[in-house]
Enzyme design. Structure first.
Site, PDB file in Angstrom:
ATOM      1  CB  SER A   1     -11.224  25.316  65.576  1.00 10.82           C
ATOM      2  OG  SER A   1      -9.846  25.594  65.534  1.00 10.82           O
TER       3      SER A   1
ATOM      4  NE  ARG B   1      -7.677  43.867  64.395  1.00 16.40           N
ATOM      5  CZ  ARG B   1      -7.666  44.519  63.246  1.00 16.40           C
ATOM      6  NH1 ARG B   1      -6.948  45.595  63.097  1.00 16.40           N
ATOM      7  NH2 ARG B   1      -8.392  44.085  62.229  1.00 16.40           N
TER       8      ARG B   1
ATOM      9  CG  ASN C   1      -1.322  34.678  70.654  1.00 12.04           C
ATOM     10  OD1 ASN C   1      -2.433  34.463  70.157  1.00 12.04           O
ATOM     11  ND2 ASN C   1      -0.217  34.734  69.910  1.00 12.04           N
TER      12      ASN C   1
ATOM     13  CG  HIS D   1       2.680  31.511  67.021  1.00 14.70           C
ATOM     14  ND1 HIS D   1       2.163  32.439  66.135  1.00 14.70           N
ATOM     15  CD2 HIS D   1       3.792  30.995  66.436  1.00 14.70           C
ATOM     16  CE1 HIS D   1       2.945  32.487  65.064  1.00 14.70           C
ATOM     17  NE2 HIS D   1       3.939  31.627  65.213  1.00 14.70           N
TER      18      HIS D   1
HETATM   19  C1  GRF Z   1      -4.486  28.785  65.389  1.00 18.57           C
HETATM   20  O1  GRF Z   1      -3.653  27.917  64.645  1.00 18.57           O
HETATM   21  C2  GRF Z   1      -3.674  29.603  66.336  1.00 18.57           C
HETATM   22  O2  GRF Z   1      -2.508  28.981  66.752  1.00 18.57           O
HETATM   23  C3  GRF Z   1      -3.334  30.826  65.515  1.00 18.57           C
HETATM   24  O3  GRF Z   1      -4.448  31.039  64.697  1.00 18.57           O
HETATM   25  C4  GRF Z   1      -5.135  29.814  64.490  1.00 18.57           C
HETATM   26  C5  GRF Z   1      -6.558  30.058  64.867  1.00 18.57           C
HETATM   27  O4  GRF Z   1      -7.390  28.978  64.527  1.00 18.57           O
HETATM   28  N1  GRF Z   1      -2.994  31.932  66.362  1.00 18.57           N
HETATM   29  P1  GRF Z   1      -8.904  28.954  65.017  1.00 18.57           P
HETATM   30  O5  GRF Z   1      -9.537  30.259  64.556  1.00 18.57           O
HETATM   31  O6  GRF Z   1      -8.917  28.852  66.513  1.00 18.57           O
HETATM   32  O7  GRF Z   1      -9.508  27.771  64.359  1.00 18.57           O
END
Ligand code: GRF
Length: 196
Positions: A12, A90, A106, A108
Site C-alpha cells: 500500500s 529483511r 525505510n 516504520h
Molecule cells: C508499513 O506499516 C510499514 O511501516 C512497515 O511495513 C508496512 C508495509 O505496509 N515497514 P504496505 O506493504 O506498504 O501496505
C-alpha cells in the site's frame, strides 16, 4: 531522481508513492519494484499501475551477498539513484548498503527508537502507550536504527484495536512517505546531486 521500491507484502505504501509520482506531487520516477516474496500483493498493485516488478528471491542464491549483487545489477542497469524500502521484511546487508550509502530510506510504524523490529503496532498496544506513530529514516546496518528524517505522532484512544490503529497508521504513512521523499528530492536538487 530515479527510485526503486523494495517491498515484500501488501504494497500500500508502494502504491501511494507511485500515485504521488504519477500525479507530479513527487518529482521522482519509480522505475521498478524489487519484491523478495513471490506472489506478494505488491506485484498486483504495481502491475496495475504499469510499474515493472523484479522478483528476487533470496533462497535462489547461495548467499545474501550474491542476492544483493543481483539486485545491484538491476539498480545500476536502470541508473537508480535512490532506494525506498516499503514493507521490505529483511535487513539490508553490507553489500547493498555500501553500494547505496546514504541512499536508502525505510518507513516504520512506530515512533523510533520505540518499538523497532517486527509487529511495532502490536508492541505499542501491548505496552499500553497512549501515543505511537510513523518514522521515516535512513537505513544503516541495524534493525530500524538509522538517522531519523521525519516522524508523525498518532494518539492511541481507549478501546483502540489493532485494526483501527493499523488503519490510522497506514493513512499517515501514505501521506508522510511521498511528502518526505519529495523533501529529500528537493534537498538533493539544491545540493546539485540530481538535475531531473
Ligand atoms: C508499513 O506499516 C510499514 O511501516 C512497515 O511495513 C508496512 C508495509 O505496509 N515497514 P504496505 O506493504 O506498504 O501496505
Amino acid at each position: 531522481m530515479k527510485m526503486a521500491i523494495f517491498a515484500s507484502g501488501r504494497g500500500s505504501n508502494a502504491e501511494a508513492i507511485i500515485e504521488a509520482s504519477k500525479a507530479g506531487l513527487l518529482e521522482a520516477e519509480v522505475s521498478f519494484i524489487i519484491c523478495d516474496k513471490p506472489g506478494a500483493k505488491v506485484n498486483e498493485r504495481a502491475l496495475k499501475k504499469e510499474i515493472p516488478v523484479y522478483e528476487c528471491v533470496p533462497r535462489n542464491f547461495d548467499s545474501k551477498q550474491q542476492y544483493e549483487e543481483q539486485i545491484i545489477r538491476h539498480l545500476r542497469e536502470a541508473e537508480i539513484d535512490f532506494i525506498v524500502l516499503a514493507g521490505y521484511m529483511r535487513l539490508v546487508g553490507p553489500t547493498l548498503l555500501k553500494a547505496f550509502e546514504g541512499k536508502i530510506v525505510n518507513i516504520h510504524p512506530s515512533l523510533l527508537p520505540s518499538f523497532p523490529g517486527l509487529d511495532a503496532i502490536g508492541q505499542a498496544l501491548d505496552a499500553g502507550v497512549k501515543v505511537t506513530g510513523v518514522t521515516i529514516h535512513y537505513v544503516d546496518e541495524g534493525m530500524d536504527t538509522g538517522p531519523i528524517i521525519a516522524q508523525k505522532a498518532i494518539r492511541i484512544e481507549n478501546g483502540e484495536t489493532r485494526q483501527s490503529l493499523t488503519r490510522k497508521i497506514q493513512a499517515v504513512e501514505h501521506q508522510l512517505y511521498p511528502q518526505t521523499l519529495q523533501m529529500i528530492c528537493e534537498q538533493k536538487r539544491m545540493e546539485g546531486e540530481y538535475h531531473g
